[in-house]
Enzyme design. Structure first.
Site, PDB file in Angstrom:
ATOM      1  N   ASP A 176       0.833  -1.239  -0.162  1.00  0.00           N
ATOM      2  CA  ASP A 176       0.162   0.139   0.035  1.00  0.00           C
ATOM      3  C   ASP A 176       1.078   1.353  -0.105  1.00  0.00           C
ATOM      4  O   ASP A 176       2.037   0.966   0.214  1.00  0.00           O
ATOM      5  CB  ASP A 176      -0.836  -0.022   1.185  1.00  0.00           C
ATOM      6  CG  ASP A 176      -1.855   1.064   1.115  1.00  0.00           C
ATOM      7  OD1 ASP A 176      -2.597   1.408   0.181  1.00  0.00           O
ATOM      8  OD2 ASP A 176      -2.012   1.960   2.382  1.00  0.00           O
ATOM      9  N   SER A 177       0.256   2.397  -0.376  1.00  0.00           N
ATOM     10  CA  SER A 177       0.965   3.450  -0.269  1.00  0.00           C
ATOM     11  C   SER A 177       1.291   3.886   1.069  1.00  0.00           C
ATOM     12  O   SER A 177       2.182   4.805   1.318  1.00  0.00           O
ATOM     13  CB  SER A 177      -0.003   4.748  -1.096  1.00  0.00           C
ATOM     14  OG  SER A 177      -1.156   4.817  -0.347  1.00  0.00           O
ATOM     15  N   CYS A 203      -3.567  -0.776  -2.431  1.00  0.00           N
ATOM     16  CA  CYS A 203      -3.871   0.412  -2.485  1.00  0.00           C
ATOM     17  C   CYS A 203      -4.824   0.216  -3.896  1.00  0.00           C
ATOM     18  O   CYS A 203      -4.541   0.037  -4.898  1.00  0.00           O
ATOM     19  CB  CYS A 203      -2.435   1.029  -2.724  1.00  0.00           C
ATOM     20  SG  CYS A 203      -2.914   2.780  -3.282  1.00  0.00           S
ATOM     21  N   GLU A 226      -6.901   8.544   9.147  1.00  0.00           N
ATOM     22  CA  GLU A 226      -5.487   8.473   9.815  1.00  0.00           C
ATOM     23  C   GLU A 226      -5.734   9.349  11.187  1.00  0.00           C
ATOM     24  O   GLU A 226      -4.838   9.021  11.938  1.00  0.00           O
ATOM     25  CB  GLU A 226      -4.672   9.249   8.804  1.00  0.00           C
ATOM     26  CG  GLU A 226      -4.283   8.302   7.695  1.00  0.00           C
ATOM     27  CD  GLU A 226      -3.052   8.305   7.180  1.00  0.00           C
ATOM     28  OE1 GLU A 226      -2.069   8.852   7.664  1.00  0.00           O
ATOM     29  OE2 GLU A 226      -2.763   7.430   6.160  1.00  0.00           O
ATOM     30  N   CYS A 233     -11.285   3.058  -1.639  1.00  0.00           N
ATOM     31  CA  CYS A 233     -10.070   3.506  -1.033  1.00  0.00           C
ATOM     32  C   CYS A 233      -9.924   2.613   0.086  1.00  0.00           C
ATOM     33  O   CYS A 233     -10.705   2.482   0.925  1.00  0.00           O
ATOM     34  CB  CYS A 233     -10.287   5.035  -0.871  1.00  0.00           C
ATOM     35  SG  CYS A 233      -8.895   5.504   0.177  1.00  0.00           S
ATOM     36  N   HIS A 268      -8.895   3.468   2.972  1.00  0.00           N
ATOM     37  CA  HIS A 268      -9.208   4.057   4.383  1.00  0.00           C
ATOM     38  C   HIS A 268     -10.571   4.078   4.447  1.00  0.00           C
ATOM     39  O   HIS A 268     -10.861   4.357   5.666  1.00  0.00           O
ATOM     40  CB  HIS A 268      -8.923   5.624   4.344  1.00  0.00           C
ATOM     41  CG  HIS A 268      -7.082   5.811   4.296  1.00  0.00           C
ATOM     42  ND1 HIS A 268      -6.093   5.381   3.544  1.00  0.00           N
ATOM     43  CD2 HIS A 268      -6.256   6.166   5.323  1.00  0.00           C
ATOM     44  CE1 HIS A 268      -5.260   5.487   3.822  1.00  0.00           C
ATOM     45  NE2 HIS A 268      -4.897   6.217   4.888  1.00  0.00           N
TER      46      HIS A 268
HETATM   47  N1  DGL Z   1      -4.062   3.720  -0.506  1.00  0.00           N
HETATM   48  C1  DGL Z   1      -4.707   4.956  -1.218  1.00  0.00           C
HETATM   49  C2  DGL Z   1      -5.687   4.237  -1.923  1.00  0.00           C
HETATM   50  O1  DGL Z   1      -6.595   3.237  -1.561  1.00  0.00           O
HETATM   51  C3  DGL Z   1      -5.130   6.091  -0.449  1.00  0.00           C
HETATM   52  C4  DGL Z   1      -4.019   7.063   0.136  1.00  0.00           C
HETATM   53  C5  DGL Z   1      -3.252   7.362  -0.776  1.00  0.00           C
HETATM   54  O2  DGL Z   1      -3.810   8.485  -1.470  1.00  0.00           O
HETATM   55  O3  DGL Z   1      -2.118   7.251  -0.975  1.00  0.00           O
HETATM   56  O4  DGL Z   1      -6.189   4.812  -3.110  1.00  0.00           O
END
Ligand code: DGL
Length: 293
Positions: free
Chosen positions: A12-13, A75, A177, A209, A211
């Site tokens: 993930d990012s 992600c 977050e 997403c 989150h």
């Molecule tokens: N992990 C990213 C997503 O699911 C969200 C956070 C980011 O923008 O890196 O798109």
């Protein structure tokens, strides 16, 4: 392929992908995992497709070196932009979060009116629409933009009998977050972002997403009890299980599964916020260097 005790790689990012890891722990508790959160370069959601692909390839190179048997792109933004390239380059199965979410949305909808929310990158890429259309063998027939200001802007995308409404909700990432998932700020933000979509009466909403599952209660409160929320994290974990079973790749040894974590920035914040996302302790975490900016 015979049984396989190597770990599953999850990328993930940053922290958000832990919602996918949490579901993997639930559905596949015996499997070992290696998670990489690219915390030095998060967010991916506001970056260009080219940059997201480059980052994703660097992450994949690192995780493949850890001996993973399957690569999960947790992600949404990275799945939207880099899935095809990663599938082409890696010799192990690669799974993104978009297809499982798209499949679940098709199965869930009765009225064929679906909402999709995600980062700017995911929404701009139209990848959920393309996945929904590919599964049903359809094409986009028309796109309409609604709303005046960027906060109000959402898209209506028609194909055959399906109407899909998409909306970028970038602030949801910060709220999740920060742990602001049940207060007035979260409720107000959700009301603002979802105003247009709600008016369109979708019966299904994809949380596109990493989150957003953390904000499920607030999102559901705003959309109403009749709107079914699709959690891509759960759907992806189910797909991983299916692929392991089909390929006879499940872990066989009785050894306790290992849970390793890597981050590209200092681990403190990741551990603090991450333990909340994961709903368990994070041990064995290391900071690594995988590339430039
Ligand atoms: N992990 C990213 C997503 O699911 C969200 C956070 C980011 O923008 O890196 O798109």
């Amino acid at each position: 392929m015979s049984h396989n005790n190597r770990p599953i790689g999850v990328f993930d990012s940053g922290i958000g992908g832990l919602t996918v890891l949490r579901e993997l722990f639930r559905i596949l508790p015996e499997e070992s995992t290696v998670y990489l959160g690219d915390t030095a370069r998060v967010p991916y959601g506001s970056k260009s497709g080219d940059t997201v692909v480059r980052y994703s390839l660097e992450v994949a190179e690192f995780l493949v070196k850890q001996g993973i048997k399957l690569f999960v792109i947790a992600c949404n933004t990275a799945s939207a932009y880099a899935l095809q390239e990663l599938k082409k380059r890696l010799k192990i199965p690669v799974i993104g979060v978009i297809e499982p979410g798209a499949k679940a949305a098709i199965e869930a909808t009765r009225t064929k009116r679906i909402g999709i929310i995600g980062t700017e990158g995911t929404i701009k890429s139209n990848s959920y629409i393309n996945a929904i259309n590919a599964i049903r063998d359809r094409k986009i027939e028309g796109i309409m933009e609604h709303g005046e200001k960027s906060l109000d802007r959402y898209f209506e995308i028609r194909s055959d009998d399906f109407v899909i409404f998409t909306k970028a909700c970038p602030l949801f990432v910060s709220l999740a977050e920060e742990g602001w998932t049940a207060n007035d700020v979260a409720l107000l933000t959700a009301r603002y972002y979802l105003k247009g979509l709600k008016k369109e009466n979708p019966d299904t909403l994809v949380l596109g997403c990493t989150h957003y599952p953390v904000l499920k209660n607030i999102i559901s409160k705003v959309m109403g009890p009749d709107v079914r929320l699709i959690d891509s994290a759960i759907e992806t974990a189910k797909m991983v299980k299916g692929i392991l079973e089909e390929g006879n790749m499940e872990k066989e040894s009785d050894e306790k599964p290992s849970r390793e974590f890597y981050v590209t920035d200092s681990p403190e914040r990741f551990v603090k916020v991450g333990e909340r996302f994961l709903e368990q302790k994070i041990e064995h975490i290391e900071k690594i260097d995988i590339g430039g900016n």
